[in-house]
Scaffold this motif. Sequence first.
Motif, PDB file in Angstrom:
ATOM      1  N   SER A  30      21.359 -99.669 -77.597  1.00 56.44           N
ATOM      2  CA  SER A  30      22.249-100.439 -76.719  1.00 56.44           C
ATOM      3  C   SER A  30      22.127-101.941 -76.911  1.00 56.44           C
ATOM      4  N   ALA A  31      21.646-102.361 -78.063  1.00 54.22           N
ATOM      5  CA  ALA A  31      21.494-103.794 -78.370  1.00 54.22           C
ATOM      6  C   ALA A  31      20.712-104.524 -77.279  1.00 54.22           C
ATOM      7  N   GLY A  32      19.732-103.834 -76.690  1.00 54.77           N
ATOM      8  CA  GLY A  32      18.899-104.445 -75.661  1.00 54.77           C
ATOM      9  C   GLY A  32      19.577-104.596 -74.314  1.00 54.77           C
ATOM     10  N   GLN A  33      20.764-104.013 -74.161  1.00 56.20           N
ATOM     11  CA  GLN A  33      21.470-104.089 -72.886  1.00 56.20           C
ATOM     12  C   GLN A  33      21.057-102.910 -72.012  1.00 56.20           C
ATOM     13  N   LEU A  34      20.714-103.229 -70.770  1.00 58.92           N
ATOM     14  CA  LEU A  34      20.206-102.240 -69.826  1.00 58.92           C
ATOM     15  C   LEU A  34      20.978-102.311 -68.520  1.00 58.92           C
ATOM     16  N   ILE A  35      20.906-101.236 -67.775  1.00 62.54           N
ATOM     17  CA  ILE A  35      21.436-101.193 -66.413  1.00 62.54           C
ATOM     18  C   ILE A  35      20.297-100.741 -65.514  1.00 62.54           C
ATOM     19  N   VAL A  36      20.097-101.448 -64.418  1.00 59.74           N
ATOM     20  CA  VAL A  36      19.110-101.034 -63.428  1.00 59.74           C
ATOM     21  C   VAL A  36      19.850-100.758 -62.127  1.00 59.74           C
ATOM     22  N   LEU A  60      30.175 -90.063 -62.592  1.00 61.16           N
ATOM     23  CA  LEU A  60      30.436 -90.545 -61.232  1.00 61.16           C
ATOM     24  C   LEU A  60      31.929 -90.789 -61.015  1.00 61.16           C
ATOM     25  N   ARG A  61      32.585 -91.302 -62.031  1.00 60.09           N
ATOM     26  CA  ARG A  61      34.028 -91.576 -61.942  1.00 60.09           C
ATOM     27  C   ARG A  61      34.813 -90.280 -61.759  1.00 60.09           C
ATOM     28  N   ARG A  71      31.426 -90.136 -52.540  1.00 58.37           N
ATOM     29  CA  ARG A  71      31.639 -91.576 -52.362  1.00 58.37           C
ATOM     30  C   ARG A  71      30.323 -92.279 -52.043  1.00 58.37           C
ATOM     31  N   ARG A  72      29.491 -91.627 -51.247  1.00 57.50           N
ATOM     32  CA  ARG A  72      28.191 -92.205 -50.894  1.00 57.50           C
ATOM     33  C   ARG A  72      27.344 -92.411 -52.151  1.00 57.50           C
ATOM     34  N   LEU A  73      27.281 -91.400 -52.999  1.00 57.27           N
ATOM     35  CA  LEU A  73      26.503 -91.511 -54.234  1.00 57.27           C
ATOM     36  C   LEU A  73      27.077 -92.595 -55.147  1.00 57.27           C
ATOM     37  N   GLN A  74      28.390 -92.654 -55.261  1.00 54.73           N
ATOM     38  CA  GLN A  74      29.023 -93.699 -56.069  1.00 54.73           C
ATOM     39  C   GLN A  74      28.676 -95.084 -55.532  1.00 54.73           C
ATOM     40  N   ARG A  75      28.773 -95.248 -54.218  1.00 56.89           N
ATOM     41  CA  ARG A  75      28.449 -96.552 -53.621  1.00 56.89           C
ATOM     42  C   ARG A  75      27.007 -96.948 -53.899  1.00 56.89           C
ATOM     43  N   LEU A  77      24.779 -95.795 -56.275  1.00 62.92           N
ATOM     44  CA  LEU A  77      24.391 -95.994 -57.673  1.00 62.92           C
ATOM     45  C   LEU A  77      25.172 -97.116 -58.349  1.00 62.92           C
ATOM     46  N   ILE A  78      26.487 -97.089 -58.217  1.00 59.78           N
ATOM     47  CA  ILE A  78      27.300 -98.110 -58.879  1.00 59.78           C
ATOM     48  C   ILE A  78      27.206 -99.440 -58.136  1.00 59.78           C
ATOM     49  N   GLY A  79      27.196 -99.366 -56.820  1.00 65.68           N
ATOM     50  CA  GLY A  79      27.132-100.592 -56.027  1.00 65.68           C
ATOM     51  C   GLY A  79      25.843-101.370 -56.205  1.00 65.68           C
ATOM     52  N   ASN A  80      24.774-100.691 -56.582  1.00 65.92           N
ATOM     53  CA  ASN A  80      23.490-101.358 -56.801  1.00 65.92           C
ATOM     54  C   ASN A  80      23.181-101.592 -58.277  1.00 65.92           C
ATOM     55  N   ALA A  81      24.073-101.178 -59.156  1.00 71.11           N
ATOM     56  CA  ALA A  81      23.837-101.320 -60.595  1.00 71.11           C
ATOM     57  C   ALA A  81      23.977-102.778 -61.025  1.00 71.11           C
ATOM     58  N   VAL A  82      23.027-103.215 -61.849  1.00 71.13           N
ATOM     59  CA  VAL A  82      23.015-104.588 -62.352  1.00 71.13           C
ATOM     60  C   VAL A  82      22.804-104.540 -63.866  1.00 71.13           C
TER      61      VAL A  82
END
Length: 151
Positions: A30-36, A60-61, A71-75, A77-82
């Motif tokens: 991933s060329a050093g690109q991460l998601i937390v 998730l989509r 919707r709760r799980l999407q919020r 996981l995706i809402g906290n993803a950085v």
Amino acid sequence: MFRGANAINLDAKGRLAMPSRYRDELDSRSAGQLIVTIDAVDPCLCLYPLSEWELIEAKLRDLATFREENRRLQRLLIGNAVDLELDGSGRFLVPPRLREYARLDKRVMLVGQLNKFQLWDEDAWNALADADLAAIQKPGAMPDELRDLIL
């Protein structure tokens, strides 16, 4: 594949240094690109190479959004993803809000989980590892399908 538990230090700026043994694979995947993001079950963070996270996002989509639990799980996981990126020294910054969620202080455990990592407070990880080991050693605690995995 990411495996093993590594004790690493969180610096004063909230950065962690990725152990060198994982850097080449992260760079090639991933060329050093991460998601937390948060772990929705345990008090830790999940750290994904971008390519793995994109698979999670697709799943998730595809969830039916008329169901509240989806919707709760999407919020969560995706809402906290950085988005993160390893710097030239192999470090990455864990955002303060996520450090607080996982109660990360100076000592952190980076735990390989095959396709991702978990980030744990060291004391929380050690307590969980001890509890897991005690639980699995109880008679009848291991399902039959897992017994075949034991060497």
